[in-house]
Design a protein around this motif. Sequence first.
Motif, PDB file in Angstrom:
ATOM      1  N   ARG A  43       0.838  -1.202   0.000  1.00 16.24           N
ATOM      2  CA  ARG A  43       0.000   0.000   0.000  1.00 16.24           C
ATOM      3  C   ARG A  43       0.880   1.262   0.000  1.00 16.24           C
ATOM      4  O   ARG A  43       0.633   2.206  -0.732  1.00 16.24           O
ATOM      5  N   ARG A  44       1.934   1.261   0.819  1.00 14.39           N
ATOM      6  CA  ARG A  44       2.840   2.415   0.867  1.00 14.39           C
ATOM      7  C   ARG A  44       3.544   2.602  -0.475  1.00 14.39           C
ATOM      8  O   ARG A  44       3.715   3.729  -0.944  1.00 14.39           O
ATOM      9  N   ARG A  45       3.971   1.507  -1.093  1.00 17.64           N
ATOM     10  CA  ARG A  45       4.618   1.613  -2.412  1.00 17.64           C
ATOM     11  C   ARG A  45       3.647   2.185  -3.446  1.00 17.64           C
ATOM     12  O   ARG A  45       4.019   3.038  -4.250  1.00 17.64           O
ATOM     13  N   THR A  46       2.433   1.680  -3.424  1.00 17.38           N
ATOM     14  CA  THR A  46       1.415   2.155  -4.358  1.00 17.38           C
ATOM     15  C   THR A  46       1.141   3.634  -4.145  1.00 17.38           C
ATOM     16  O   THR A  46       1.034   4.400  -5.111  1.00 17.38           O
ATOM     17  N   GLN A  47       1.036   4.054  -2.897  1.00 21.29           N
ATOM     18  CA  GLN A  47       0.804   5.469  -2.595  1.00 21.29           C
ATOM     19  C   GLN A  47       1.959   6.323  -3.100  1.00 21.29           C
ATOM     20  O   GLN A  47       1.745   7.389  -3.693  1.00 21.29           O
ATOM     21  N   GLN A  48       3.185   5.870  -2.867  1.00 23.75           N
ATOM     22  CA  GLN A  48       4.344   6.638  -3.305  1.00 23.75           C
ATOM     23  C   GLN A  48       4.401   6.731  -4.821  1.00 23.75           C
ATOM     24  O   GLN A  48       4.704   7.789  -5.376  1.00 23.75           O
ATOM     25  N   GLU A  49       4.081   5.638  -5.513  1.00 21.15           N
ATOM     26  CA  GLU A  49       4.051   5.662  -6.976  1.00 21.15           C
ATOM     27  C   GLU A  49       2.982   6.632  -7.475  1.00 21.15           C
ATOM     28  O   GLU A  49       3.195   7.359  -8.453  1.00 21.15           O
ATOM     29  N   PHE A  50       1.832   6.652  -6.816  1.00 24.35           N
ATOM     30  CA  PHE A  50       0.748   7.564  -7.178  1.00 24.35           C
ATOM     31  C   PHE A  50       1.200   9.015  -7.033  1.00 24.35           C
ATOM     32  O   PHE A  50       0.989   9.845  -7.933  1.00 24.35           O
ATOM     33  N   ILE A  51       1.849   9.312  -5.916  1.00 21.50           N
ATOM     34  CA  ILE A  51       2.336  10.670  -5.679  1.00 21.50           C
ATOM     35  C   ILE A  51       3.385  11.046  -6.714  1.00 21.50           C
ATOM     36  O   ILE A  51       3.362  12.149  -7.274  1.00 21.50           O
ATOM     37  N   THR A  52       4.292  10.125  -7.004  1.00 22.61           N
ATOM     38  CA  THR A  52       5.337  10.389  -7.997  1.00 22.61           C
ATOM     39  C   THR A  52       4.728  10.680  -9.366  1.00 22.61           C
ATOM     40  O   THR A  52       5.136  11.630 -10.051  1.00 22.61           O
ATOM     41  N   ARG A  53       3.732   9.867  -9.768  1.00 20.36           N
ATOM     42  CA  ARG A  53       3.066  10.106 -11.059  1.00 20.36           C
ATOM     43  C   ARG A  53       2.346  11.450 -11.060  1.00 20.36           C
ATOM     44  O   ARG A  53       2.374  12.186 -12.051  1.00 20.36           O
ATOM     45  N   GLY A  54       1.706  11.788  -9.960  1.00 20.44           N
ATOM     46  CA  GLY A  54       0.988  13.056  -9.863  1.00 20.44           C
ATOM     47  C   GLY A  54       1.927  14.252  -9.965  1.00 20.44           C
ATOM     48  O   GLY A  54       1.632  15.232 -10.663  1.00 20.44           O
ATOM     49  N   LEU A  55       3.053  14.169  -9.279  1.00 22.52           N
ATOM     50  CA  LEU A  55       4.028  15.258  -9.342  1.00 22.52           C
ATOM     51  C   LEU A  55       4.613  15.393 -10.748  1.00 22.52           C
ATOM     52  O   LEU A  55       4.819  16.510 -11.244  1.00 22.52           O
ATOM     53  N   ALA A  56       4.869  14.268 -11.401  1.00 20.89           N
ATOM     54  CA  ALA A  56       5.382  14.304 -12.776  1.00 20.89           C
ATOM     55  C   ALA A  56       4.344  14.916 -13.711  1.00 20.89           C
ATOM     56  O   ALA A  56       4.678  15.743 -14.576  1.00 20.89           O
TER      57      ALA A  56
END
Length: 88
Positions: A43-56
């Motif tokens: 879940r933490r990995r998924t959240q971090q990937e989501f944030i990274t995609r959003g920032l990009a």
Amino acid sequence: MKSSTIPSLRVTPEFRRDAESVLREGESLSAFVEESLRQHIERRRTQQEFITRGLAAREVAKSSGQYASKAEVMSSLRSILDEQRSKG
């Protein structure tokens, strides 16, 4: 590969009873804790990937000057949701 241990966890007797009360037949408390930890890591990995995609995406929008309106985003999300509902 050699295995290692997770640090022991001190909990109140009530918390331990609560955890034991939800165990499935044949499931150990250790197995429950391990599975819970694995799920939380994912879940933490998924959240971090989501944030990274959003920032990009934010940076792309800033550099291009092209933004999606709220209506466009909501329409796209509704389409995705409708498609998933029709599959199920």
